[in-house]
Enzyme design. Structure first.
Site, PDB file in Angstrom:
ATOM      1  N   SER A 151       0.864  -1.195   0.000  1.00  0.00           N
ATOM      2  CA  SER A 151       0.000   0.000   0.000  1.00  0.00           C
ATOM      3  C   SER A 151       0.894   1.236   0.000  1.00  0.00           C
ATOM      4  CB  SER A 151      -0.844   0.006   1.278  1.00  0.00           C
ATOM      5  OG  SER A 151      -1.515   1.227   1.418  1.00  0.00           O
TER       6      SER A 151
ATOM      7  N   TYR B 288      -2.171  -0.404  10.826  1.00  0.00           N
ATOM      8  CA  TYR B 288      -2.280  -0.776   9.407  1.00  0.00           C
ATOM      9  C   TYR B 288      -1.017  -0.358   8.659  1.00  0.00           C
ATOM     10  CZ  TYR B 288      -4.145  -0.932   4.639  1.00  0.00           C
ATOM     11  OH  TYR B 288      -4.341  -1.199   3.296  1.00  0.00           O
TER      12      TYR B 288
ATOM     13  N   LYS C  19       1.867  -2.563   6.560  1.00  0.00           N
ATOM     14  CA  LYS C  19       2.148  -2.372   5.134  1.00  0.00           C
ATOM     15  C   LYS C  19       3.624  -2.036   4.887  1.00  0.00           C
ATOM     16  CE  LYS C  19      -1.790  -3.590   3.594  1.00  0.00           C
ATOM     17  NZ  LYS C  19      -1.923  -4.814   2.768  1.00  0.00           N
TER      18      LYS C  19
HETATM   19  N1  LIG Z   1      -8.770  -0.095  -0.700  1.00  0.00           N
HETATM   20  C1  LIG Z   1      -7.650   0.597  -0.633  1.00  0.00           C
HETATM   21  O1  LIG Z   1      -7.670   1.837  -0.740  1.00  0.00           O
HETATM   22  C2  LIG Z   1      -6.339  -0.094  -0.461  1.00  0.00           C
HETATM   23  C3  LIG Z   1      -5.179   0.669  -0.621  1.00  0.00           C
HETATM   24  C4  LIG Z   1      -3.947   0.050  -0.471  1.00  0.00           C
HETATM   25  C5  LIG Z   1      -3.890  -1.298  -0.183  1.00  0.00           C
HETATM   26  N2  LIG Z   1      -5.029  -2.034  -0.030  1.00  0.00           N
HETATM   27  C6  LIG Z   1      -4.894  -3.452   0.269  1.00  0.00           C
HETATM   28  O2  LIG Z   1      -5.576  -4.194  -0.717  1.00  0.00           O
HETATM   29  C7  LIG Z   1      -5.882  -5.496  -0.207  1.00  0.00           C
HETATM   30  C8  LIG Z   1      -7.322  -5.820  -0.532  1.00  0.00           C
HETATM   31  O3  LIG Z   1      -8.193  -4.974   0.212  1.00  0.00           O
HETATM   32  P1  LIG Z   1      -9.474  -4.285  -0.433  1.00  0.00           P
HETATM   33  O4  LIG Z   1      -9.238  -2.832  -0.392  1.00  0.00           O
HETATM   34  O5  LIG Z   1      -9.830  -4.923  -1.710  1.00  0.00           O
HETATM   35  O6  LIG Z   1     -10.561  -4.596   0.709  1.00  0.00           O
HETATM   36  P2  LIG Z   1     -11.814  -5.570   0.730  1.00  0.00           P
HETATM   37  O7  LIG Z   1     -12.285  -5.595   2.132  1.00  0.00           O
HETATM   38  O8  LIG Z   1     -12.779  -5.173  -0.316  1.00  0.00           O
HETATM   39  O9  LIG Z   1     -11.176  -6.982   0.337  1.00  0.00           O
HETATM   40  C9  LIG Z   1     -10.345  -7.691   1.244  1.00  0.00           C
HETATM   41  C10 LIG Z   1     -10.674  -9.175   1.166  1.00  0.00           C
HETATM   42  O10 LIG Z   1      -9.841  -9.890   2.089  1.00  0.00           O
HETATM   43  C11 LIG Z   1     -10.645 -10.856   2.736  1.00  0.00           C
HETATM   44  N3  LIG Z   1     -10.070 -11.250   4.029  1.00  0.00           N
HETATM   45  C12 LIG Z   1     -10.083 -10.572   5.212  1.00  0.00           C
HETATM   46  N4  LIG Z   1      -9.497 -11.296   6.165  1.00  0.00           N
HETATM   47  C13 LIG Z   1      -9.081 -12.461   5.586  1.00  0.00           C
HETATM   48  C14 LIG Z   1      -8.407 -13.593   6.074  1.00  0.00           C
HETATM   49  N5  LIG Z   1      -8.038 -13.714   7.362  1.00  0.00           N
HETATM   50  N6  LIG Z   1      -8.133 -14.600   5.215  1.00  0.00           N
HETATM   51  C15 LIG Z   1      -8.523 -14.502   3.905  1.00  0.00           C
HETATM   52  N7  LIG Z   1      -9.183 -13.463   3.397  1.00  0.00           N
HETATM   53  C16 LIG Z   1      -9.449 -12.435   4.226  1.00  0.00           C
HETATM   54  C17 LIG Z   1     -11.991 -10.164   2.892  1.00  0.00           C
HETATM   55  O11 LIG Z   1     -13.039 -11.074   3.150  1.00  0.00           O
HETATM   56  C18 LIG Z   1     -12.120  -9.459   1.564  1.00  0.00           C
HETATM   57  O12 LIG Z   1     -12.741 -10.267   0.611  1.00  0.00           O
HETATM   58  C19 LIG Z   1      -5.577  -5.430   1.282  1.00  0.00           C
HETATM   59  O13 LIG Z   1      -4.306  -6.020   1.527  1.00  0.00           O
HETATM   60  C20 LIG Z   1      -5.510  -3.943   1.565  1.00  0.00           C
HETATM   61  O14 LIG Z   1      -4.713  -3.644   2.667  1.00  0.00           O
HETATM   62  C21 LIG Z   1      -6.262  -1.449  -0.161  1.00  0.00           C
END
Ligand SMILES: NC(=O)c1ccc[n+]([C@@H]2O[C@H](COP(=O)([O-])OP(=O)(O)OC[C@H]3O[C@@H](n4cnc5c(N)ncnc54)[C@H](O)[C@@H]3O)[C@@H](O)[C@H]2O)c1
Length: 296
Positions: free
Chosen positions: A161, A175, A179
């Site tokens: 991230s 968080y 990251k």
């Molecule tokens: N959305 C953002 O702005 C953003 C920015 C930077 C990084 N990220 C990263 O992107 C990745 C995906 O997140 P997202 O934004 O799509 O959120 P999201 O909540 O839409 O998707 C995350 C998924 O991970 C699953 N999950 C949670 N705990 C779990 C576990 N213990 N085992 C297996 N699956 C699990 C959830 O059920 C969900 O389907 C994450 O690592 C997040 O930190 C997101």
């Protein structure tokens, strides 16, 4: 033949490079993971989608199958190494190989418990570290030896991230720490694999603000990791602002396109929507470090 025509043929040839290849994506029932899984499947890859949230996972499987994609759905909690072992084993049983692993599952940005570090219950640290760091460690620990043994080109993509590039982030400290760790882990993994002349390539996906359900991560918090909620009043506005930025973030489909293109290129750091402000934060942080290093 015109150069543009040649370029199109070359591009088509390259784009087909991943057809029938096998990808495993964690956290694939929502947001970025789901979009990456769909992009891969759309490009003709066989995709193993895994997630802790069963209803959303099997609904995603159903939708993907209706689109004619080759999909295997597995219920997996990445914070449990046994689950990740089963994920690898079942993938090999069904498809025989693993070409791409995406360690994507993540939780805990701007959640209901977000507060100052010393006020955060230990359960908050345990949950976010368990998924965001241990989940990736489990992926590396279980899958890398299998991929090394295959001895052909394969890929490990870790979802980091921009939160892993900049500090401080008030109210999102835990968080952000996870990251930073995942980014350092990805850089170290790449270096170790290069030392061993391995054919595995590592990519660090560093999304900006993406419109997903990350701000509703609480839905997947294990029962044993609930505690008393405390958000310091001083941080409430900040956390509200994070939620607003995510709600108006870019589509995860844009991230998925960038990830697929990065597989075809030579990139290690994949940025999605790196705002000039973010670049400025990174620069300011590095400059502050270097300036202090120079001081006597
Ligand atoms: N959305 C953002 O702005 C953003 C920015 C930077 C990084 N990220 C990263 O992107 C990745 C995906 O997140 P997202 O934004 O799509 O959120 P999201 O909540 O839409 O998707 C995350 C998924 O991970 C699953 N999950 C949670 N705990 C779990 C576990 N213990 N085992 C297996 N699956 C699990 C959830 O059920 C969900 O389907 C994450 O690592 C997040 O930190 C997101």
């Amino acid at each position: 033949m015109k150069i543009s025509c040649l370029l199109i043929i070359k591009r088509d040839f390259i784009l087909n490079e991943f057809k029938d290849k096998v990808a495993v994506v964690t956290g694939a029932a929502s947001g970025i993971g789901q979009a990456i899984a769909e992009k891969f499947a759309h490009e003709g890859m066989k995709v193993v989608i895994s997630d802790i949230e069963k209803d959303a996972l099997f609904q995603t499987e159903e939708e993907f199958k209706q689109k004619g994609y080759e999909i295997l759905a597995l219920s997996v909690d990445v914070s449990k190494v046994e689950d990740v072992r089963i994920l690898a084993q079942k993938t090999i049983e069904k498809y025989g190989v693993i070409n791409v692993l995406v360690n994507n599952a993540g939780v805990g940005f701007a959640g209901e418990y977000s507060t100052a570090l010393w006020e955060s219950p230990l359960s908050e640290w345990q949950w976010i570290f368990g998924v965001n760091i241990w989940g990736v460690i489990h992926g590396i620990h279980v899958f890398t030896p299998i991929m090394l043994k295959q001895d052909f080109e394969s890929y490990i993509i870790n979802t980091c991230s921009i939160a892993g590039l900049i500090t401080p982030q008030p109210g999102a400290g835990i968080y952000s720490i996870t990251k930073h760790a995942v980014l350092a882990l990805s850089e170290s993994l790449r270096s170790d694999l290069e030392q061993f002349d391995s054919k595995i390539k590592v990519l660090a996906l560093c999304p900006g603000f993406i419109k997903t359900k990350i701000i509703e991560s609480e839905r997947n918090r294990p029962e044993e990791l609930y505690d008393k909620k405390i958000t310091h009043p001083k941080l409430e506005q900040q956390i509200k602002m994070y939620k607003q930025i995510i709600s108006s973030g870019i589509s995860p489909n844009i991230v998925a396109e960038k990830v697929y293109n990065a597989l075809l290129g030579e990139k290690f750091y994949i940025s999605t929507d790196a705002h000039p402000l973010v670049r400025n934060y990174v620069k300011t942080r590095m400059e502050a470090i270097l300036t202090d290093f120079k001081k006597k």
